[in-house]
Motif scaffolding. Structure first.
Motif, PDB file in Angstrom:
ATOM      1  N   ARG A  54       0.816   5.538  15.411  1.00 35.99           N
ATOM      2  CA  ARG A  54       0.824   3.450  16.334  1.00 35.99           C
ATOM      3  C   ARG A  54       1.290   2.383  15.809  1.00 35.99           C
ATOM      4  O   ARG A  54       1.510   2.031  17.324  1.00 35.99           O
ATOM      5  N   GLY A  55       2.299   2.229  15.012  1.00 32.99           N
ATOM      6  CA  GLY A  55       3.408   1.257  15.524  1.00 32.99           C
ATOM      7  C   GLY A  55       2.082   0.082  15.139  1.00 32.99           C
ATOM      8  O   GLY A  55       1.153   0.048  14.806  1.00 32.99           O
ATOM      9  N   GLN A  56       2.801  -1.272  14.918  1.00 30.49           N
ATOM     10  CA  GLN A  56       1.973  -2.804  14.960  1.00 30.49           C
ATOM     11  C   GLN A  56       2.240  -3.249  15.468  1.00 30.49           C
ATOM     12  O   GLN A  56       3.847  -3.232  16.479  1.00 30.49           O
ATOM     13  N   PHE A  57       1.236  -4.399  16.499  1.00 33.91           N
ATOM     14  CA  PHE A  57       2.319  -5.811  17.229  1.00 33.91           C
ATOM     15  C   PHE A  57       1.344  -7.110  16.189  1.00 33.91           C
ATOM     16  O   PHE A  57       0.123  -6.484  16.658  1.00 33.91           O
ATOM     17  N   VAL A  58       2.883  -7.190  15.671  1.00 31.61           N
ATOM     18  CA  VAL A  58       2.707  -8.329  14.974  1.00 31.61           C
ATOM     19  C   VAL A  58       2.814  -9.477  15.695  1.00 31.61           C
ATOM     20  O   VAL A  58       4.116 -10.257  16.603  1.00 31.61           O
ATOM     21  N   LEU A  73       7.086 -11.514   3.384  1.00 26.38           N
ATOM     22  CA  LEU A  73       6.582 -11.434   4.831  1.00 26.38           C
ATOM     23  C   LEU A  73       6.504  -9.734   4.587  1.00 26.38           C
ATOM     24  O   LEU A  73       7.308  -9.303   4.644  1.00 26.38           O
ATOM     25  N   LEU A  74       5.610  -9.088   4.877  1.00 26.16           N
ATOM     26  CA  LEU A  74       5.432  -7.639   4.280  1.00 26.16           C
ATOM     27  C   LEU A  74       4.865  -6.872   5.592  1.00 26.16           C
ATOM     28  O   LEU A  74       3.482  -7.702   6.425  1.00 26.16           O
ATOM     29  N   ILE A  75       5.442  -6.298   6.626  1.00 20.44           N
ATOM     30  CA  ILE A  75       4.821  -5.365   7.731  1.00 20.44           C
ATOM     31  C   ILE A  75       5.669  -3.942   7.378  1.00 20.44           C
ATOM     32  O   ILE A  75       6.761  -3.535   7.035  1.00 20.44           O
ATOM     33  N   GLU A  76       4.132  -2.800   7.319  1.00 20.92           N
ATOM     34  CA  GLU A  76       4.083  -2.178   7.039  1.00 20.92           C
ATOM     35  C   GLU A  76       4.093  -1.128   8.082  1.00 20.92           C
ATOM     36  O   GLU A  76       3.617  -1.667   9.395  1.00 20.92           O
ATOM     37  N   GLN A 130      12.935  -0.885   6.543  1.00 20.10           N
ATOM     38  CA  GLN A 130      12.628   0.467   5.529  1.00 20.10           C
ATOM     39  C   GLN A 130      12.628   0.311   4.248  1.00 20.10           C
ATOM     40  O   GLN A 130      13.345   1.295   3.601  1.00 20.10           O
ATOM     41  N   GLY A 131      12.183  -0.521   3.042  1.00 29.95           N
ATOM     42  CA  GLY A 131      12.624  -0.266   2.206  1.00 29.95           C
ATOM     43  C   GLY A 131      14.103  -0.806   1.635  1.00 29.95           C
ATOM     44  O   GLY A 131      14.363  -0.702   0.529  1.00 29.95           O
ATOM     45  N   THR A 140       0.767  -1.250  -0.154  1.00 31.39           N
ATOM     46  CA  THR A 140       0.032   0.039  -0.009  1.00 31.39           C
ATOM     47  C   THR A 140       1.049   1.022   0.198  1.00 31.39           C
ATOM     48  O   THR A 140       1.939   1.553  -0.404  1.00 31.39           O
ATOM     49  N   GLN A 141       0.391   2.446   0.494  1.00 31.29           N
ATOM     50  CA  GLN A 141       1.152   3.801   0.432  1.00 31.29           C
ATOM     51  C   GLN A 141       1.177   3.648   2.038  1.00 31.29           C
ATOM     52  O   GLN A 141       2.389   4.795   1.701  1.00 31.29           O
ATOM     53  N   LEU A 142       1.151   2.611   3.013  1.00 33.38           N
ATOM     54  CA  LEU A 142       1.975   2.889   4.112  1.00 33.38           C
ATOM     55  C   LEU A 142       3.396   2.770   3.954  1.00 33.38           C
ATOM     56  O   LEU A 142       4.146   1.854   2.801  1.00 33.38           O
ATOM     57  N   THR A 143       4.756   3.342   4.175  1.00 35.95           N
ATOM     58  CA  THR A 143       5.949   2.820   4.603  1.00 35.95           C
ATOM     59  C   THR A 143       6.550   1.474   4.994  1.00 35.95           C
ATOM     60  O   THR A 143       6.122   1.113   5.598  1.00 35.95           O
TER      61      THR A 143
END
Length: 264
Positions: free
Chosen positions: A44-48, A36-39, A79-80, A8-11
């Motif tokens: 907020r961050g993410q909790f995966v 595996l992709l984590i944006e 980060q890409g 998506t457009q998210l980093t």
């Protein structure tokens, strides 16, 4: 069938591309064509949480991201960009990882020492982190059991990881050695840290109820040669407390994952 990820457009904060892990000159295949992709979700961050059968390579994925291991084939991107030796990401293990001959404050500041941060500055930053993780008054104690409890020692490890890189925390069954009561308290503590600091947390566990309680995203790995078998968005309020465990949606999701795990 492996999960397909749509960028998506998210980093992108973490991406594993076409990963293969073999041992014994290719005779043993642990991971095959794993992606595996984590944006990054701003503010907020993410909790995966990563679930899967024993031996499927869950901890290996964390080791790639931490830079402790490289895959046989494939790319690890942060980060890409391809991961380099200069990328510092802390990892919290099941075993207590603090150095018992050092104080709590010295342990928390250790990562900054390796980065060349002057002593006064790193101790000042470590003292600030001490307050965030609720260890005020313990900074000059030696980081060892029974001077500190198991839960407190894991807080030291979390604080050290946050100080090295507050954007990403890797956690490999960090509560596995704790008694049930301490484990429950540490789950709530980790939710509180996530809400305060907004890191992206990648958390490996075998406990399905713990996974649903903590995560906003769950990835289920298949048995070896492993891929990401399923991606589940946890449709529960982001702020969690023990009452959520009585919610029918929580109970239903735990049962759904239990059924999925049984057929892997």
């Amino acid at each position: 069938m492996a999960v397909e990820f749509n960028n998506t457009q998210l980093t992108d904060i973490i991406e594993l591309k076409n990963i293969e892990q073999t041992y014994d000159n290719g005779k043993v295949v642990i991971l095959k064509d794993l992606n595996l992709l984590i944006e990054d979700i701003p503010e907020r961050g993410q909790f995966v949480v990563i679930l899967g059968p024993s031996g499927c390579g869950k901890s290996t994925l964390l080791r790639y991201i931490a830079g402790l291991q490289s895959p046989t084939e494939g790319q690890v991107l942060l980060q890409g960009k391809p991961r380099t030796e200069n990328d510092r990401i802390g990892m919290v293990f099941q075993q207590y990882s603090s150095f018992p001959w050092m104080t709590v404050l010295e342990n928390i500041a250790l990562g900054l020492k390796y980065k060349g941060v002057p002593k006064a500055e790193r101790l000042e930053k470590a003292d600030e982190m001490l307050k965030i993780v609720g260890l005020e008054g313990h900074g000059n104690k030696f980081a060892q059991y029974p001077t500190l409890s198991g839960g407190q020692l894991q807080r030291v490890a979390i604080a050290r990881s946050l100080l090295v890189n507050h954007e990403i925390i890797l956690m490999d069954e960090p509560f596995g050695a704790l008694d049930t009561n301490t484990r429950l308290h540490m789950q709530d503590f980790l939710i509180d840290i996530w809400e305060k600091v907004h890191p992206t947390i990648i958390f490996v566990t075998h406990d399905i109820s713990e996974a649903v309680y903590l995560a906003d995203d769950i990835f289920i790995m298949s048995k070896a040669p492993s891929q990401i078998h399923e991606h589940i968005k946890v449709n529960l309020p982001l702020h969690r407390d023990k009452n959520i465990k009585r919610d029918p949606n929580f109970i239903e999701l735990v049962r759904y994952i239990e059924d999925k795990m049984m057929i892997l």
